[in-house]
Motif scaffolding. Structure first.
Motif, PDB file in Angstrom:
ATOM      1  N   LEU A   1       0.832  -1.201   0.000  1.00  0.00           N
ATOM      2  CA  LEU A   1       0.000   0.000   0.000  1.00  0.00           C
ATOM      3  C   LEU A   1       0.868   1.253   0.000  1.00  0.00           C
ATOM      4  O   LEU A   1       0.558   2.234  -0.690  1.00  0.00           O
ATOM      5  CB  LEU A   1      -0.947  -0.005   1.203  1.00  0.00           C
ATOM      6  CG  LEU A   1      -1.919  -1.191   1.278  1.00  0.00           C
ATOM      7  CD1 LEU A   1      -2.731  -1.126   2.561  1.00  0.00           C
ATOM      8  CD2 LEU A   1      -2.808  -1.262   0.061  1.00  0.00           C
ATOM      9  N   ASP A   2       1.973   1.235   0.753  1.00  0.00           N
ATOM     10  CA  ASP A   2       2.916   2.359   0.742  1.00  0.00           C
ATOM     11  C   ASP A   2       3.502   2.545  -0.657  1.00  0.00           C
ATOM     12  O   ASP A   2       3.660   3.674  -1.131  1.00  0.00           O
ATOM     13  CB  ASP A   2       4.063   2.122   1.729  1.00  0.00           C
ATOM     14  CG  ASP A   2       3.619   2.049   3.175  1.00  0.00           C
ATOM     15  OD1 ASP A   2       2.641   2.737   3.542  1.00  0.00           O
ATOM     16  OD2 ASP A   2       4.245   1.283   3.936  1.00  0.00           O
ATOM     17  N   VAL A   3       3.824   1.444  -1.300  1.00  0.00           N
ATOM     18  CA  VAL A   3       4.396   1.491  -2.656  1.00  0.00           C
ATOM     19  C   VAL A   3       3.393   2.108  -3.621  1.00  0.00           C
ATOM     20  O   VAL A   3       3.741   2.981  -4.423  1.00  0.00           O
ATOM     21  CB  VAL A   3       4.822   0.081  -3.127  1.00  0.00           C
ATOM     22  CG1 VAL A   3       5.222   0.086  -4.595  1.00  0.00           C
ATOM     23  CG2 VAL A   3       5.952  -0.452  -2.258  1.00  0.00           C
ATOM     24  N   ILE A   4       2.141   1.683  -3.552  1.00  0.00           N
ATOM     25  CA  ILE A   4       1.119   2.245  -4.438  1.00  0.00           C
ATOM     26  C   ILE A   4       0.959   3.733  -4.189  1.00  0.00           C
ATOM     27  O   ILE A   4       0.893   4.526  -5.135  1.00  0.00           O
ATOM     28  CB  ILE A   4      -0.231   1.520  -4.252  1.00  0.00           C
ATOM     29  CG1 ILE A   4      -0.106   0.055  -4.658  1.00  0.00           C
ATOM     30  CG2 ILE A   4      -1.322   2.200  -5.082  1.00  0.00           C
ATOM     31  CD1 ILE A   4      -1.310  -0.791  -4.277  1.00  0.00           C
ATOM     32  N   ARG A   5       0.895   4.129  -2.922  1.00  0.00           N
ATOM     33  CA  ARG A   5       0.772   5.557  -2.580  1.00  0.00           C
ATOM     34  C   ARG A   5       1.890   6.382  -3.213  1.00  0.00           C
ATOM     35  O   ARG A   5       1.665   7.487  -3.694  1.00  0.00           O
ATOM     36  CB  ARG A   5       0.833   5.746  -1.063  1.00  0.00           C
ATOM     37  CG  ARG A   5      -0.467   5.799  -0.389  1.00  0.00           C
ATOM     38  CD  ARG A   5      -0.329   6.151   1.101  1.00  0.00           C
ATOM     39  NE  ARG A   5      -1.352   5.443   1.814  1.00  0.00           N
ATOM     40  CZ  ARG A   5      -1.185   4.288   2.460  1.00  0.00           C
ATOM     41  NH1 ARG A   5      -0.007   3.729   2.548  1.00  0.00           N
ATOM     42  NH2 ARG A   5      -2.201   3.710   3.053  1.00  0.00           N
ATOM     43  N   LYS A   6       3.100   5.843  -3.177  1.00  0.00           N
ATOM     44  CA  LYS A   6       4.250   6.578  -3.700  1.00  0.00           C
ATOM     45  C   LYS A   6       4.259   6.605  -5.225  1.00  0.00           C
ATOM     46  O   LYS A   6       4.571   7.630  -5.831  1.00  0.00           O
ATOM     47  CB  LYS A   6       5.544   5.945  -3.183  1.00  0.00           C
ATOM     48  CG  LYS A   6       6.777   6.675  -3.644  1.00  0.00           C
ATOM     49  CD  LYS A   6       8.034   6.116  -3.056  1.00  0.00           C
ATOM     50  CE  LYS A   6       9.217   6.921  -3.576  1.00  0.00           C
ATOM     51  NZ  LYS A   6      10.478   6.432  -3.113  1.00  0.00           N
ATOM     52  N   LEU A   7       3.927   5.486  -5.860  1.00  0.00           N
ATOM     53  CA  LEU A   7       4.049   5.390  -7.314  1.00  0.00           C
ATOM     54  C   LEU A   7       2.880   5.986  -8.088  1.00  0.00           C
ATOM     55  O   LEU A   7       3.069   6.504  -9.188  1.00  0.00           O
ATOM     56  CB  LEU A   7       4.211   3.930  -7.741  1.00  0.00           C
ATOM     57  CG  LEU A   7       5.486   3.219  -7.323  1.00  0.00           C
ATOM     58  CD1 LEU A   7       5.461   1.783  -7.823  1.00  0.00           C
ATOM     59  CD2 LEU A   7       6.717   3.951  -7.845  1.00  0.00           C
ATOM     60  N   ARG A   8       1.689   5.875  -7.566  1.00  0.00           N
ATOM     61  CA  ARG A   8       0.498   6.252  -8.333  1.00  0.00           C
ATOM     62  C   ARG A   8       0.550   7.670  -8.899  1.00  0.00           C
ATOM     63  O   ARG A   8       0.209   7.874 -10.064  1.00  0.00           O
ATOM     64  CB  ARG A   8      -0.755   6.031  -7.476  1.00  0.00           C
ATOM     65  CG  ARG A   8      -2.060   6.225  -8.211  1.00  0.00           C
ATOM     66  CD  ARG A   8      -2.143   5.499  -9.544  1.00  0.00           C
ATOM     67  NE  ARG A   8      -2.469   4.104  -9.394  1.00  0.00           N
ATOM     68  CZ  ARG A   8      -2.180   3.182 -10.317  1.00  0.00           C
ATOM     69  NH1 ARG A   8      -1.565   3.513 -11.420  1.00  0.00           N
ATOM     70  NH2 ARG A   8      -2.484   1.938 -10.133  1.00  0.00           N
ATOM     71  N   PRO A   9       0.989   8.692  -8.150  1.00  0.00           N
ATOM     72  CA  PRO A   9       1.022  10.040  -8.737  1.00  0.00           C
ATOM     73  C   PRO A   9       1.934  10.150  -9.966  1.00  0.00           C
ATOM     74  O   PRO A   9       1.611  10.869 -10.917  1.00  0.00           O
ATOM     75  CB  PRO A   9       1.536  10.929  -7.600  1.00  0.00           C
ATOM     76  CG  PRO A   9       1.203  10.184  -6.354  1.00  0.00           C
ATOM     77  CD  PRO A   9       1.334   8.727  -6.714  1.00  0.00           C
TER      78      PRO A   9
END
Length: 108
Positions: free
Chosen positions: A63-71
């Motif tokens: 979830l941390d990875v998605i938060r960082k990459l999505r933008p």
């Protein structure tokens, strides 16, 4: 010719290798990562079509990875894998932009 580019982020070597080999034999270009920093560096110069990401990665979560990459990668498709699914994690993964959520062991 490659069917597409896939990055696999999982802290379990066996999962990375088995899933990577399975996808390679089906024509995909696969990159394997044990930790998020290596993935982040790779994506800057080698974009991928799909990220297969474990939910639990030691000090960080998928979830941390998605938060960082999505933008920075809004078009990146993301599949979250986990051996410890909970409804809260499923909801949060989809809220953050995951496209799919699969529980381990995955039936290849």
């Amino acid at each position: 010719m490659s069917k597409g580019r896939i990055a696999i982020l999982d802290d379990e070597p066996a999962v990375r290798e088995i899933l990577g080999e399975f996808l390679r034999t089906r024509g995909y270009d696969v990159s394997l990562f044990e930790e998020p920093n290596g993935l982040d560096k790779h994506l800057r110069s080698h974009p991928v079509d799909l990220l297969v990401c474990d939910l639990y990665l030691g000090d960080v979560t998928g979830l941390d990875v998605i938060r960082k990459l999505r933008p920075d990668y809004p078009a990146l498709d993301i599949i979250v894998l986990t051996g410890f699914a909970s409804i809260d994690n499923v909801i949060e993964a989809f809220r953050l932009g995951a496209n799919e959520y699969l529980q381990k062991p995955v039936n290849l």
